[in-house]
Design an enzyme around this catalytic site. Structure first.
Site, PDB file in Angstrom:
ATOM      1  N   HIS A   1      12.538  48.810 -73.829  1.00  0.00           N
ATOM      2  CA  HIS A   1      13.484  49.576 -73.009  1.00  0.00           C
ATOM      3  C   HIS A   1      13.969  48.616 -71.927  1.00  0.00           C
ATOM      4  CE1 HIS A   1      10.466  52.682 -74.184  1.00  0.00           C
ATOM      5  NE2 HIS A   1      11.463  53.546 -74.183  1.00  0.00           N
TER       6      HIS A   1
ATOM      7  N   ASP B   1      11.528  47.942 -69.164  1.00  0.00           N
ATOM      8  CA  ASP B   1      10.303  47.186 -69.466  1.00  0.00           C
ATOM      9  C   ASP B   1      10.499  45.704 -69.194  1.00  0.00           C
ATOM     10  OD1 ASP B   1       9.487  49.594 -70.645  1.00  0.00           O
ATOM     11  OD2 ASP B   1      10.229  48.958 -72.610  1.00  0.00           O
TER      12      ASP B   1
HETATM   13  C1  XUL Z   1       7.972  58.424 -76.136  1.00  0.00           C
HETATM   14  C2  XUL Z   1       8.383  57.423 -77.129  1.00  0.00           C
HETATM   15  C3  XUL Z   1       9.312  56.361 -76.636  1.00  0.00           C
HETATM   16  C4  XUL Z   1      10.342  55.969 -77.627  1.00  0.00           C
HETATM   17  C5  XUL Z   1      11.374  55.009 -77.091  1.00  0.00           C
HETATM   18  O1  XUL Z   1       7.079  59.345 -76.612  1.00  0.00           O
HETATM   19  O2  XUL Z   1       7.956  57.444 -78.257  1.00  0.00           O
HETATM   20  O3  XUL Z   1       8.548  55.263 -76.253  1.00  0.00           O
HETATM   21  O4  XUL Z   1       9.780  55.394 -78.750  1.00  0.00           O
HETATM   22  O5  XUL Z   1      11.991  55.473 -75.953  1.00  0.00           O
END
Ligand code: XUL
Ligand code: CO
Length: 435
Positions: free
Chosen positions: A101, A104
């Site tokens: 993300h 991150d």
């Molecule tokens: C949350 C989840 C996230 C997604 C990406 O439960 O799985 O980490 O994979 O935003």
């Protein structure tokens, strides 16, 4: 110059099932050919930047336990250090992919312009590291659920300024993913849902989410991004009711907004369980619609009912997941992302490495079992036998008939179907021979 964070940990090698070395692969042998393809190319493992490097080990009752040299993550120097160490781990594990993300990889600056600048800076830095390491980007995504600005949703927020901020954020993350040669772009709507209907206009929110996703697809084509756009279902947590509840709900949503040929699903094991499904159910639902994209591999604690995001360690479950993935033709742009985190007490660098080794080994073992079942063909034979009644022209013509004619035939022939066994236990025993 290595950072020293992984001091004493050598590159992880395949040593075979008899190895007692805790830092060796016993099943994951990247070059081993399974159903005509290298294991690494089947599984396409990815490290999740958020759990492995950004998560600091806090829980609702206590603060960070990990105290990594790159924590707290509030400046670019530490963001770069985090990237250096991430790539050291990819090298140690031989990981072909990673996922992130925006939040991150860059520090949160509190405003869009600075967030954009630091995202560009850090993705340039990561891009340079990628050319040396060969580790590739499976997918990028925007975190539109942690900061307080997203508390009432991103594209579904009642405030149009938040919708706009979300659109700008996703644009920046698709640009960054594209720049790094990412193979997919993921949208998980953690806050795209609601807490109470009393303050929620659901139809408006769903229409906004549908339009938003169309804008994402339009933008992808505009810039020539060749990766797949994926949405990730989850029924709740953090929102009480999340719009992307499960695979079937997402597919209905995508059809309604004309996106069924543009978007696929990123399915997560733990999310399937939270939705009251098995993982293989979710995979089979997506596969039946040609919308299987990628998987987030993990497991939940079956007693707690939370999304505990633990590394997978249940071979029979993983084997069935890969069985249905292989049956659907395997991954194309997708892969196996470890959306999984070590436990809060696992504070050593060796814990982080061992967690990935274990996850990779369990998946490799599951893949081999799944491939053996495909090669043996027992489940497929049992299925064809069970549905063989439909092979006759007379049975097929039923589907082109109508209730009047069918009813007349039932009376004329005195039809009285004889039940036959579903053979569930025999099939379960069959699967157990392979896992
Ligand atoms: C949350 C989840 C996230 C997604 C990406 O439960 O799985 O980490 O994979 O935003
Ligand atoms: Co996930």
């Amino acid at each position: 110059m290595p950072s020293g964070f992984f001091e004493g940990i050598e590159k992880i090698r395949f040593e075979g099932v008899d190895s007692t070395n805790p830092l060796a692969f016993r099943h994951y042998n990247p070059d081993e050919v399974v159903l005509g393809k290298r294991m690494e190319d089947h599984l396409r493992f990815a490290v999740a930047w958020w759990h492995s490097f950004a998560w600091e080990g806090g829980d609702p009752f206590g603060g960070p336990t990990f105290e990594r040299p790159w924590h707290p993550q509030d400046d670019m120097g530490r963001a770069r250090m985090k990237a250096d160490i991430a790539f050291e781990m990819f090298e140690i594990l031989g990981q072909p992919y990673f996922c992130w993300h925006d939040v991150d990889i860059r520090p949160e600056q509190g405003n869009f312009a600075d967030n954009l600048r630091t995202l560009e800076e850090i993705t340039d830095y990561i891009g340079k590291k990628m050319t040396v390491s060969g580790t590739r980007l499976l997918w990028g995504t925007a975190n539109m659920f942690s900061h307080r600005r997203w508390m009432a949703g991103a594209s579904t927020n009642p405030d149009p300024d938040v919708f706009a901020y979300a659109a700008a954020t996703v644009k920046s993350c698709i640009d960054a993913t594209h720049k790094l040669g990412g193979e997919n772009y993921v949208l998980w709507g953690g806050r795209e849902g609601y807490e109470t209907l009393l303050n929620t206009d659901m139809k408006t929110e769903l229409d906004h989410m549908g339009r938003f996703l169309n804008m994402v697809v339009e933008y992808k084509h505009k810039i020539g991004f060749k990766g797949t756009i994926l949405v990730e279902p989850k029924p709740q947590e953090p929102s009480k009711h999340q719009y992307d509840y499960d695979a079937a709900t997402c597919i209905g949503f995508l059809r309604k907004y004309g996106l069924e040929n543009e978007v696929r699903l990123n399915l997560e094991q733990g999310h399937a369980i939270l939705a009251g499904h098995s993982f293989e159910h979710e995979i089979a639902v997506a596969a039946a619609e040609g919308m299987l994209g990628s998987v987030d591999m993990n497991r939940n604690d079956y007693q707690s009912g939370w999304d505990t995001d633990q590394f997978p360690n249940n071979t029979p479950e993983v084997a069935l997941a890969y069985y249905y993935i292989l049956k659907a033709g395997g991954f194309t742009t997708g892969g196996t992302n470890f959306d999984a985190k070590i436990r809060r007490q696992s504070i050593d660098a060796a814990d982080l490495v061992a967690a990935h080794i274990g996850g990779m080994d369990v998946c490799a073992r599951g893949l081999k079992a799944a491939a053996a079942m495909i090669e043996d063909g027992g489940l497929e034979r049992a299925l064809s036998e069970r549905y063989s009644g439909w092979d006759t022209p007379q049975a097929k013509s039923l589907l082109d008939s109508n209730l009047d004619d069918i009813s007349a035939r039932v009376l004329r022939e005195g039809l009285n179907p004889v039940p036959c066994s579903g053979r569930q236990e025999i099939l379960e025993n069959y699967v157990n021979r392979f896992v």
